[in-house]
Design a protein around this motif. Sequence first.
Motif, PDB file in Angstrom:
ATOM      1  N   SER A  66       0.840  -1.202   0.000  1.00 45.26           N
ATOM      2  CA  SER A  66       0.000   0.000   0.000  1.00 45.26           C
ATOM      3  C   SER A  66       0.878   1.256   0.000  1.00 45.26           C
ATOM      4  CB  SER A  66      -0.968   0.007   1.175  1.00 45.26           C
ATOM      5  OG  SER A  66      -0.274   0.098   2.406  1.00 45.26           O
ATOM      6  N   ARG A  67       2.033   1.194   0.654  1.00 49.28           N
ATOM      7  CA  ARG A  67       2.957   2.336   0.639  1.00 49.28           C
ATOM      8  C   ARG A  67       3.598   2.499  -0.737  1.00 49.28           C
ATOM      9  NH1 ARG A  67       5.465   4.536   4.877  1.00 49.28           N
ATOM     10  NH2 ARG A  67       7.539   4.024   4.115  1.00 49.28           N
ATOM     11  N   VAL A  68       3.957   1.384  -1.367  1.00 50.70           N
ATOM     12  CA  VAL A  68       4.540   1.431  -2.709  1.00 50.70           C
ATOM     13  C   VAL A  68       3.527   2.033  -3.683  1.00 50.70           C
ATOM     14  CG1 VAL A  68       5.462   0.053  -4.625  1.00 50.70           C
ATOM     15  CG2 VAL A  68       6.099  -0.499  -2.252  1.00 50.70           C
ATOM     16  N   THR A  69       2.280   1.580  -3.599  1.00 49.15           N
ATOM     17  CA  THR A  69       1.214   2.109  -4.462  1.00 49.15           C
ATOM     18  C   THR A  69       1.016   3.600  -4.221  1.00 49.15           C
ATOM     19  OG1 THR A  69       0.119  -0.034  -4.563  1.00 49.15           O
ATOM     20  CG2 THR A  69      -1.228   1.893  -5.077  1.00 49.15           C
ATOM     21  N   ALA A  70       1.020   4.005  -2.955  1.00 50.57           N
ATOM     22  CA  ALA A  70       0.855   5.421  -2.627  1.00 50.57           C
ATOM     23  C   ALA A  70       1.993   6.248  -3.230  1.00 50.57           C
ATOM     24  CB  ALA A  70       0.799   5.611  -1.115  1.00 50.57           C
ATOM     25  N   ALA A  71       3.203   5.731  -3.198  1.00 51.80           N
ATOM     26  CA  ALA A  71       4.340   6.451  -3.786  1.00 51.80           C
ATOM     27  C   ALA A  71       4.192   6.525  -5.305  1.00 51.80           C
ATOM     28  CB  ALA A  71       5.648   5.776  -3.398  1.00 51.80           C
ATOM     29  N   LEU A  72       3.736   5.454  -5.933  1.00 47.36           N
ATOM     30  CA  LEU A  72       3.530   5.464  -7.383  1.00 47.36           C
ATOM     31  C   LEU A  72       2.441   6.448  -7.785  1.00 47.36           C
ATOM     32  CD1 LEU A  72       3.752   1.658  -8.127  1.00 47.36           C
ATOM     33  CD2 LEU A  72       5.304   3.416  -8.989  1.00 47.36           C
ATOM     34  N   ALA A 110      12.958  -0.606  -3.813  1.00 51.52           N
ATOM     35  CA  ALA A 110      13.292  -1.479  -4.939  1.00 51.52           C
ATOM     36  C   ALA A 110      12.026  -1.876  -5.699  1.00 51.52           C
ATOM     37  CB  ALA A 110      14.038  -2.714  -4.443  1.00 51.52           C
ATOM     38  N   ALA A 111      10.952  -2.185  -4.970  1.00 48.06           N
ATOM     39  CA  ALA A 111       9.677  -2.539  -5.601  1.00 48.06           C
ATOM     40  C   ALA A 111       9.100  -1.332  -6.336  1.00 48.06           C
ATOM     41  CB  ALA A 111       8.687  -3.055  -4.557  1.00 48.06           C
ATOM     42  N   TRP A 112       9.183  -0.150  -5.713  1.00 48.61           N
ATOM     43  CA  TRP A 112       8.693   1.081  -6.335  1.00 48.61           C
ATOM     44  C   TRP A 112       9.455   1.362  -7.629  1.00 48.61           C
ATOM     45  CZ3 TRP A 112      11.417   5.513  -7.530  1.00 48.61           C
ATOM     46  CH2 TRP A 112      10.644   6.587  -7.995  1.00 48.61           C
ATOM     47  N   GLU A 113      10.788   1.242  -7.586  1.00 48.54           N
ATOM     48  CA  GLU A 113      11.600   1.539  -8.760  1.00 48.54           C
ATOM     49  C   GLU A 113      11.250   0.603  -9.927  1.00 48.54           C
ATOM     50  OE1 GLU A 113      16.234   2.081 -10.154  1.00 48.54           O
ATOM     51  OE2 GLU A 113      15.826   1.302  -8.161  1.00 48.54           O
ATOM     52  N   ALA A 114      11.104  -0.685  -9.647  1.00 49.50           N
ATOM     53  CA  ALA A 114      10.753  -1.642 -10.702  1.00 49.50           C
ATOM     54  C   ALA A 114       9.394  -1.311 -11.308  1.00 49.50           C
ATOM     55  CB  ALA A 114      10.759  -3.060 -10.138  1.00 49.50           C
ATOM     56  N   ALA A 115       8.422  -1.004 -10.461  1.00 52.34           N
ATOM     57  CA  ALA A 115       7.082  -0.669 -10.946  1.00 52.34           C
ATOM     58  C   ALA A 115       7.086   0.665 -11.699  1.00 52.34           C
ATOM     59  CB  ALA A 115       6.091  -0.616  -9.783  1.00 52.34           C
ATOM     60  N   ILE A 148       8.445   0.226 -15.258  1.00 55.62           N
ATOM     61  CA  ILE A 148       7.424  -0.399 -16.116  1.00 55.62           C
ATOM     62  C   ILE A 148       6.342   0.615 -16.462  1.00 55.62           C
ATOM     63  CG2 ILE A 148       5.574  -2.121 -16.170  1.00 55.62           C
ATOM     64  CD1 ILE A 148       7.495  -3.906 -14.463  1.00 55.62           C
ATOM     65  N   LYS A 149       5.864   1.339 -15.439  1.00 51.19           N
ATOM     66  CA  LYS A 149       4.789   2.315 -15.645  1.00 51.19           C
ATOM     67  C   LYS A 149       5.199   3.431 -16.601  1.00 51.19           C
ATOM     68  CE  LYS A 149       1.627   5.124 -12.944  1.00 51.19           C
ATOM     69  NZ  LYS A 149       0.577   4.690 -12.069  1.00 51.19           N
ATOM     70  N   MET A 150       6.407   3.931 -16.473  1.00 50.94           N
ATOM     71  CA  MET A 150       6.867   5.033 -17.322  1.00 50.94           C
ATOM     72  C   MET A 150       7.188   4.569 -18.743  1.00 50.94           C
ATOM     73  SD  MET A 150       6.611   7.824 -15.696  1.00 50.94           S
ATOM     74  CE  MET A 150       5.125   7.171 -14.980  1.00 50.94           C
ATOM     75  N   GLY A 151       7.348   3.276 -18.935  1.00 49.71           N
ATOM     76  CA  GLY A 151       7.644   2.746 -20.255  1.00 49.71           C
ATOM     77  C   GLY A 151       6.425   2.625 -21.154  1.00 49.71           C
ATOM     78  N   GLN A 152       5.247   2.830 -20.600  1.00 46.70           N
ATOM     79  CA  GLN A 152       3.998   2.710 -21.351  1.00 46.70           C
ATOM     80  C   GLN A 152       3.198   4.004 -21.232  1.00 46.70           C
ATOM     81  OE1 GLN A 152       3.296  -0.020 -23.173  1.00 46.70           O
ATOM     82  NE2 GLN A 152       5.275  -0.793 -22.514  1.00 46.70           N
ATOM     83  N   PRO A 153       2.656   4.513 -22.347  1.00 46.87           N
ATOM     84  CA  PRO A 153       1.845   5.730 -22.248  1.00 46.87           C
ATOM     85  C   PRO A 153       0.509   5.449 -21.550  1.00 46.87           C
ATOM     86  CG  PRO A 153       1.781   4.870 -24.482  1.00 46.87           C
ATOM     87  CD  PRO A 153       2.762   4.027 -23.721  1.00 46.87           C
ATOM     88  N   SER A 154       0.039   6.429 -20.824  1.00 45.76           N
ATOM     89  CA  SER A 154      -1.269   6.305 -20.168  1.00 45.76           C
ATOM     90  C   SER A 154      -2.371   6.532 -21.198  1.00 45.76           C
ATOM     91  CB  SER A 154      -1.397   7.349 -19.056  1.00 45.76           C
ATOM     92  OG  SER A 154      -1.490   8.649 -19.614  1.00 45.76           O
TER      93      SER A 154
END
Length: 69
Positions: free
Chosen positions: A10-16, A31-36, A39-45
């Motif tokens: 939930s903290r990782v999601t909040a940071a994202l 580390a989990a935040w950075e990996a996510a 991935i998230k920044m590699g795809q357009p919303s």
Amino acid sequence: MKSPQKIDHSRVTAALEGRLDPAELNEAEDAAWEAAFIIKMGQPSNKERAFFARRRRLGLGVGAEEKVV
């Protein structure tokens, strides 16, 4: 020996989502935040897709030119 840090997803999601400063995450969460994040920044919303689709329809620039002079 260090005890393993737990990941509070939930903290990782909040940071994202920008509701928590990533600097507040522990090492494992970071580390989990950075990996996510990568991935998230590699795809357009969906908003980005719509924005650029509209610019294409209007004949406006959408990025680097195909042909560089």
